[in-house]
Scaffold this active site. Structure first.
Site, PDB file in Angstrom:
ATOM      1  N   THR A 181       1.255  -4.598   4.075  1.00 42.14           N
ATOM      2  CA  THR A 181       0.935  -5.014   5.440  1.00 42.14           C
ATOM      3  C   THR A 181       0.293  -6.392   5.529  1.00 42.14           C
ATOM      4  O   THR A 181       0.341  -7.030   6.588  1.00 42.14           O
ATOM      5  CB  THR A 181      -0.009  -3.994   6.102  1.00 42.14           C
ATOM      6  OG1 THR A 181      -1.201  -3.869   5.330  1.00 42.14           O
ATOM      7  CG2 THR A 181       0.670  -2.636   6.218  1.00 42.14           C
ATOM      8  N   ASP A 182      -0.299  -6.890   4.446  1.00 38.11           N
ATOM      9  CA  ASP A 182      -1.037  -8.151   4.533  1.00 38.11           C
ATOM     10  C   ASP A 182      -0.140  -9.334   4.894  1.00 38.11           C
ATOM     11  O   ASP A 182      -0.557 -10.231   5.639  1.00 38.11           O
ATOM     12  CB  ASP A 182      -1.760  -8.445   3.214  1.00 38.11           C
ATOM     13  CG  ASP A 182      -3.001  -7.597   3.026  1.00 38.11           C
ATOM     14  OD1 ASP A 182      -3.277  -6.746   3.900  1.00 38.11           O
ATOM     15  OD2 ASP A 182      -3.694  -7.778   2.015  1.00 38.11           O
ATOM     16  N   THR A 196       0.817  -1.208   0.000  1.00 39.77           N
ATOM     17  CA  THR A 196       0.000   0.000   0.000  1.00 39.77           C
ATOM     18  C   THR A 196       0.853   1.261   0.000  1.00 39.77           C
ATOM     19  O   THR A 196       0.489   2.274  -0.612  1.00 39.77           O
ATOM     20  CB  THR A 196      -0.941   0.004   1.217  1.00 39.77           C
ATOM     21  OG1 THR A 196      -1.811  -1.135   1.134  1.00 39.77           O
ATOM     22  CG2 THR A 196      -1.781   1.267   1.270  1.00 39.77           C
ATOM     23  N   SER A 225       1.136  -7.184  -1.407  1.00 38.96           N
ATOM     24  CA  SER A 225       1.750  -8.260  -0.625  1.00 38.96           C
ATOM     25  C   SER A 225       0.961  -9.570  -0.592  1.00 38.96           C
ATOM     26  O   SER A 225       1.565 -10.620  -0.365  1.00 38.96           O
ATOM     27  CB  SER A 225       2.068  -7.786   0.796  1.00 38.96           C
ATOM     28  OG  SER A 225       0.915  -7.537   1.550  1.00 38.96           O
TER      29      SER A 225
END
Length: 339
Positions: free
Chosen positions: A86-87, A12, A53
């Site tokens: 972040t995932d 992101t 990600s």
């Protein structure tokens, strides 16, 4: 003056609007241009890849591990920052941590809002990560996010959208960042690093996750083994409980040399051998290795690291030993008795 290398991988923090949603497309220098650089720090950027990600593969992650080692082979580098989606940040950070033995820090960060957002959190997170990489040593791999410093081990994404997105549900953060300072009052416990893994000649070992639930049976677990999984993570209920049928399937899998880890779908607390009749008592007796407080994503990384450290044809007992080591358990070296 601190020399920090920023490795850009997408996410992101590097995402722009694509007409129907956001996707990673910005290069590392564009991401870096959004943030202030702490006084006394110089920055170099490595554009490794730029992907959302959830699309990361084991090949991506092994490339990242090797790139970190290559960057730190230069004694003039003082630290590394990895910008990451972040995932799956918790998985990549833990994999790098398992193979990181250098006192210089590797700090992961990212953003919950995209690159061009007026109120985006990426610039602050990146500044904080640079400051942390410049100021900290001997802490292993860290995650700097929303003014907080977390150890890679045990830290997971705990909120889908909030800026305060990461925490260790079973522990506490290492420290805080603010007013140009990094305060880290405690050090994480970490096992000795594993050797740098070889890049598999073919496909990396398959490691699948299966979650238990009411009416859950052994169908998906057996299907994963039949599909060629060399490692499995059973995401059980409670303190690590399933059914006698699943315990039997775990025994079948471990008899075939499959490395099985046992975690839980509960957010916090350890896996514990309390219940029989398909509970953790029976699952561990069937050969599953309890993962303590590590949850599914990082448990899978621990299994993957053990498989990579002992490639085929390896003694299954050695893989179990390596998995326990990755989990942070005190285990004897091969040929040594426990004391």
């Amino acid at each position: 003056m601190g020399r920090i290398v920023v490795i850009s991988t997408g996410g992101t923090i590097a995402s722009r609007w694509q007409g129907s949603g956001f996707a990673a497309e910005a290069h590392g220098r564009e991401v870096m241009a959004t943030a202030c650089v702490p006084e006394g720090v110089t920055v170099e950027v490595v554009d490794l890849f730029s992907v959302n990600s959830p699309r990361l593969t084991t090949a991506h992650q092994l490339t990242l591990v090797r790139t970190v080692h290559e960057v730190l082979a230069d004694p003039g580098v003082d630290g590394v920052v990895v910008t990451h989606g972040t995932d799956t940040l918790e998985e990549s950070a833990f994999l790098v941590d398992l193979h990181h033995g250098d006192p210089r820090p590797v700090v992961f960060t990212g953003a919950q809002l995209p690159l061009d957002a007026e109120d985006g959190d990426g610039p602050r997170n990146l500044y904080d990560a640079l400051l942390t990489a410049d100021r900290c040593r001997d802490l292993g791999v860290l995650i700097a996010f929303d003014g907080k410093v977390h150890a890679a081990r045990g830290t997971v994404k705990t909120h889908t959208l909030d800026a305060d997105a990461f925490a260790d549900p079973s522990g506490t953060r290492l420290g805080t960042i603010g007013f140009g300072k990094v305060s880290v009052p405690r050090r994480p416990e970490r096992p000795a690093p594993l050797p740098l893994p070889d890049v598999p000649a073919g496909a990396p070992p398959r490691v699948d996750m299966v979650m238990h639930h009411a009416d859950g049976d052994a169908l998906l677990l057996r299907a994963a083994v039949d599909a060629g999984a060399r490692g499995l993570v059973l995401v059980a209920t409670g303190a690590g409980n399933a059914t006698p049928e699943i315990a039997a399937a775990v025994a079948e899998a471990t008899a075939r040399g499959v490395l099985v880890a046992l975690t839980t779908r509960v957010p916090a607390g350890p896996v514990a051998q309390i219940y029989t009749h398909g509970g953790a008592v029976g699952l561990v007796a069937a050969g599953a290795v309890p993962t303590g407080t590590l949850r599914a994503g990082q448990a899978r990384i621990a299994v993957l690291a053990a498989l990579l450290a002992a490639p085929e044809p390896a003694d299954p007992a050695e893989r179990v030993r390596l998995l326990r080591h990755a989990l942070g358990e005190p285990v004897p070296a091969p040929g040594l008795a426990a004391v």
